[in-house]
Design an enzyme around this catalytic site. Structure first.
Site, PDB file in Angstrom:
ATOM      1  N   ASP A   1       0.845  -1.010   0.103  1.00  0.00           N
ATOM      2  CA  ASP A   1       0.024   0.113   0.063  1.00  0.00           C
ATOM      3  C   ASP A   1       0.887   1.412   0.019  1.00  0.00           C
ATOM      4  O   ASP A   1       0.517   2.268  -0.779  1.00  0.00           O
ATOM      5  CB  ASP A   1      -0.981  -0.238   1.118  1.00  0.00           C
ATOM      6  CG  ASP A   1      -1.852   1.097   1.314  1.00  0.00           C
ATOM      7  OD1 ASP A   1      -2.757   1.407   0.345  1.00  0.00           O
ATOM      8  OD2 ASP A   1      -1.800   2.036   2.168  1.00  0.00           O
TER       9      ASP A   1
ATOM     10  N   LYS B   1       1.225   4.269  -2.883  1.00  0.00           N
ATOM     11  CA  LYS B   1       1.218   5.827  -2.575  1.00  0.00           C
ATOM     12  C   LYS B   1       2.432   6.625  -2.995  1.00  0.00           C
ATOM     13  O   LYS B   1       2.364   7.737  -3.212  1.00  0.00           O
ATOM     14  CB  LYS B   1       1.085   6.006  -1.036  1.00  0.00           C
ATOM     15  CG  LYS B   1      -0.350   5.743  -0.556  1.00  0.00           C
ATOM     16  CD  LYS B   1      -0.436   5.633   1.060  1.00  0.00           C
ATOM     17  CE  LYS B   1      -1.706   4.987   1.244  1.00  0.00           C
ATOM     18  NZ  LYS B   1      -2.139   4.890   2.920  1.00  0.00           N
TER      19      LYS B   1
END
Length: 916
Positions: free
Chosen positions: A772, A776
């Site tokens: 994750d 980003k």
């Protein structure tokens, strides 16, 4: 044309005809005035029918086709007609006098008007004029059912009179009604025999509805003990027919006749027939379309009345057609010019010619609703000069919008047109020859092309005429083409204060562009009272909604489709429900959720889902999920100009649709990272489309949930700052874990607590892998201008290598304690150096790299000061080089993530015209 050659006998229901003789044509010279008046009528000129022998038969069933002026008794003292604002003129249309009850209501309105003098113009009862035209059509088609149709007209008025009147008034009216119907039967019989009705015969027949309604209404007023006279306006109004199926009033002659009429019939209340008038030769005629409104305006001008009130079935003039724009509002005032412009472009205001008589004497027109007397209506008058005029905003400059559908554009172009005198004359001469009506004209200043709009039903004849007229020029190449663009509509913005005001056109075209509407042609007169654009017919309502909303006449309405009503999606729906009323009332924003879809079930609505019960509605009325149908439903509602789809999933298959949605003019808002961190070529294609169009793609919540990270980065870049490095703790889950991993509790226990508290995914490996954070980091790297693929960022997973293949999350959690010692050693090494462990992502713009890894920071570093699940991001730039710009706050959780999406929705509304 077959001529009339019948002689009307004394029987009111029979016309004697010499069937074995050839009909003789009737000439105007054979029509002469007879001295015998009909009961209750002024002396009139009557037309007899000439038999083959040429003798004229006088009978009680004489049919008149012309009206003679009132014959005055010279010995009687004339009563002067008072003029001025002591007169109040009212006009009641057919709907207003459509039944006995409504006629009584009209009578009450007249009696309650405290004006000193009242002149009331009435139309025929509802549908009666159509019934009278139908009589003509049946008779000249030799359809004997005209007799029963006439009986229906008789019965309609007879039954109405029985409900309204009594005594002598009832007897007098019924006598006159039967007398008129007998006359009509005779005339219709003659038309039946001839198979044709002249225009004057037709006008005479259809005008009877007004005669009967005026007589009944005047009797109703008299029942209240008030003196009241009724006027057959054919004795007063004189008009000259024109070639354009219209008439021009003769004001001078009409004023003389009105004064003569009033000298014989003085009264405080006059009930006058609308629609009908006479020619200078005393031949009955009509005022054509919207004739009763025109009658009222003319009578108001002749009396110099204080005002003219047009009673109808709507509360006033709307800012747009309420059938197309639900949020259309009633306009308090309109100038004469604004009303003129709006009516020309199809708005249900008044016919433009109705305004001409009252403009001359500055008489205001009030549009009122007879069914809602509390509504003040719309006042049409000269514009009121205000001291606040300098403070007018762009939004208040446009009064309203109107549309005309079913048009086609004709484009004539060619280099041979430039500088050639007479080209436009030749073009529009050809159009005139085929009888087509030109609605709008637009010409390029280079004179290379002329385009104009005509009704679609006339475009074929226009095209053929132009090609025939310019055949030689087309063959020689001086004209390149005569092109037809079908399926068009006109949208007009009207406002007198638009003149010489900068920004109105820009606002209009910006609203159209943001609604993804393509403009095909533009026209604006030098008076600047209106701006006219031509759009595709299928875009017309959408365009109307967009510009209406933009000019503050209605709320900024956005059709919203929610994809993925899971934790974040349902939280967003709850926030929308709680804030909806405030957004509408204080900010004019209407976020209307038209659809909600999950992976299995979707809920669709035509007008907006009730968010207080959407879960129950989805269970009861939900249908099988179909993404294509869902998108078509949300976007296909032409009553809402703007559409946004909110993707609350983490599904790459959903994200793959963004490009197509944006290309169709659908805005996209999402916390889904898959599109912006996916293949680089698809990302670049998506961003290029976003920059080229007026369609918006917002994704603030993809990094930092509700924190303003993307917007801060963009603000720095757009103001000319240069990004050197972005470093941050981007995972709320990993922030919580390392903020609580301080040596007293094993690493596996901290992970277990985080999972129990809901900070991790169902499988904590999804968080510990750093995937994750990598997404980003790649999003921020691309926003900074780096062209990196996800594979360019090395994976530094916190999941021990042996556990990455664990069959389930439960197995992983059971075996994780076996690796606590390794993490405890890293923590101890950091502690010994006076540092803490933090899992960070770094974008190094100078080196053009991205990194995700576990790093150590001094205990006085901002990253070491975090608590809970907070995120922190440091921007090092040329401006913020010595002391980085820090953004810190909650970076995970349904509430803050939904809040970030909500913020993007409001940002979109602001871009689309909502007040900031």
């Amino acid at each position: 044309m077959a001529s009339l050659s019948a002689a009307i006998s004394h029987s009111s229901s029979h016309v004697a005809l010499a069937h074995n003789t050839k009909p003789k044509k009737i000439h105007q010279s054979q029509c002469r005035t007879l001295p015998l008046p009909l009961p209750h009528r002024s002396p009139i000129c009557r037309l007899g029918f000439v038999s083959q022998g040429g003798s004229k038969e006088a009978s009680n069933t004489r049919v008149f086709t012309s009206v003679k002026g009132v014959l005055l008794d010279e010995s009687a003292e004339k009563v002067q007609l008072p003029k001025g604002d002591t007169w109040s003129v009212h006009k009641f249309g057919g709907t207003c006098v459509g039944s006995a009850e409504r006629i009584k209501s009209v009578g009450n309105i007249i009696l309650n008007d405290d004006s000193e003098r009242k002149l009331v113009v009435v139309s025929a009862m509802s549908k009666v004029t159509d019934m009278m035209y139908d009589l003509i059509n049946r008779a000249q088609s030799r359809d004997e059912s005209y007799i029963s149709a006439l009986d229906a007209v008789l019965e309609k008025h007879r039954s109405t009179a029985l409900d309204l009147l009594d005594g002598d008034d009832l007897g007098s009216f019924l006598s006159q009604l039967h007398h008129d119907v007998n006359n009509l039967k005779a005339m219709l019989r003659a038309i039946y025999i001839a198979g044709h009705a002249t225009e004057s015969f037709t006008d005479f027949v259809v005008g009877h509805g007004e005669l009967w309604s005026a007589q009944m209404l005047s009797a109703v007023v008299r029942k209240n003990g008030i003196d009241c006279k009724w006027m057959d306006t054919r004795e007063v109004l004189i008009v000259n027919p024109t070639s354009a199926d219209q008439v021009d009033p003769d004001y001078l002659e009409s004023e003389k006749r009105l004064e003569n009429w009033y000298s014989k019939n003085p009264s405080q209340i006059i009930i006058a027939t609308g629609f009908i008038a006479s020619t200078p030769q005393n031949i009955p005629t009509t005022l054509k379309r919207d004739g009763s409104d025109f009658s009222a305006a003319i009578m108001g001008a002749l009396c110099r009345a204080g005002q003219v009130t047009i009673w109808t079935d709507v509360d006033g003039v709307y800012s747009a057609d309420p059938r197309k724009v639900n949020e259309a509002v009633i306009l308090k005032t309109l100038s004469y010019q604004e009303a003129w412009e709006m009516s020309y472009f199809g708005a249900n205001v008044l016919h433009p010619r109705t305004i001409i008589p009252v403009m001359r004497y500055n008489i205001p027109i009030i549009i009122r609703n007879i069914f809602n007397l509390s509504a003040p209506g719309t006042k049409i008058c000269h514009p009121i000069i205000s001291d606040k005029e300098d403070n007018q905003t762009v939004e208040s400059l446009v009064k309203g919008f109107a549309t005309i559908d079913n048009l086609a554009l004709v484009n004539v172009e060619g280099t041979g047109m430039a500088g050639v005198p007479g080209t436009a004359h030749a073009i529009f001469g050809a159009v005139k020859d085929v009888g087509a009506n030109v609605i709008m004209i637009s010409q390029a200043s280079s004179e290379h092309s002329v385009c104009f709009a005509v009704p679609e039903k006339e475009v074929k004849a226009v095209a053929e005429a132009l090609k025939s007229r310019f055949r030689q020029a087309l063959d020689a190449g001086r004209l390149s083409q005569v092109a037809i663009i079908p399926n068009c509509s006109i949208l007009a913005a009207v406002g007198q204060k638009m003149a010489s005001t900068p920004g109105v056109s820009a606002t209009l075209f910006s609203a159209l562009a943001k609604a993804n509407i393509n403009v095909r042609a533009i026209a604006q007169g030098c008076s600047e009272f209106n701006i006219t654009v031509v759009v595709k017919r299928e875009d017309c309502i959408k365009a109307l909604k967009a510009v209406h909303s933009r000019f503050y006449l209605s709320r900024t309405t956005i059709a919203v489709g929610i994809i993925g009503p899971g934790l974040i999606g349902s939280t967003l729906l709850e926030q929308l429900k709680d804030q909806a009323a405030v957004l509408k009332e204080e900010f004019n924003i209407d976020l209307r959720v038209m659809g909600i879809t999950g992976s299995r079930t979707m809920l669709l609505s035509e007008s907006g889902i009730d968010l207080s019960s959407w879960k129950e509605l989805q269970k009861d009325k939900g249908e099988a999920a179909d993404l294509q149908k869902f998108v078509q439903h949300v976007h296909g509602n032409h009553f809402i100009p703007n559409t946004v789809l909110v993707d609350c999933t983490a599904d790459s298959a959903i994200a793959s649709n963004y490009y197509d949605w944006l290309r169709k003019g659908i805005h996209v808002i999402t916390p889904n990272k898959k599109a912006n961190s996916g293949p680089l070529d698809q990302y670049l294609k998506l961003r290029a489309l976003q920059r080229q169009s007026y369609t918006h793609y917002f994704y603030e919540a993809t990094v930092g949930a509700g924190l303003p990270i993307i917007s801060t980065l963009r603000g720095l870049l757009e103001t000319g700052d240069k990004i050197l490095q972005i470093e941050g703790i981007f995972s709320g889950t990993l922030s919580y874990i390392f903020n609580n991993f301080m040596g007293k509790v094993a690493f596996s226990e901290v992970v277990t607590k985080a999972k129990q508290a809901g900070f991790t995914e169902p499988d904590p490996r999804d968080d510990l892998s750093g995937a994750d954070v990598r997404r980003k980091v790649i999003i921020l790297a691309r926003e900074s201008g780096l062209k990196l693929e996800l594979s360019d960022i090395p994976e530094k997973s916190l999941v021990p290598e042996p556990l990455r293949a664990s069959a389930s999350a439960e197995e992983f959690m059971q075996k994780l304690p076996q690796f606590d010692q390794e993490m405890s050693k890293k923590l101890q090494d950091a502690e010994d150096a006076g540092e803490v462990l933090r899992y960070v992502g770094v974008v190094d713009v100078v080196k053009q790299t991205g990194v995700v890894e576990l790093r150590r920071y001094k205990k006085d570093h901002p990253f070491a000061q975090l608590s809970g699940s907070d995120n922190i991001i440091a921007f090092t730039t040329t401006r913020y080089q010595k002391q980085p710009l820090i953004v810190r706050g909650p970076g995970a959780g349904a509430q803050v993530t939904a809040g970030g999406i909500f913020s993007d929705l409001l940002r979109l509304a602001s871009y689309l015209g909502a007040p900031s």
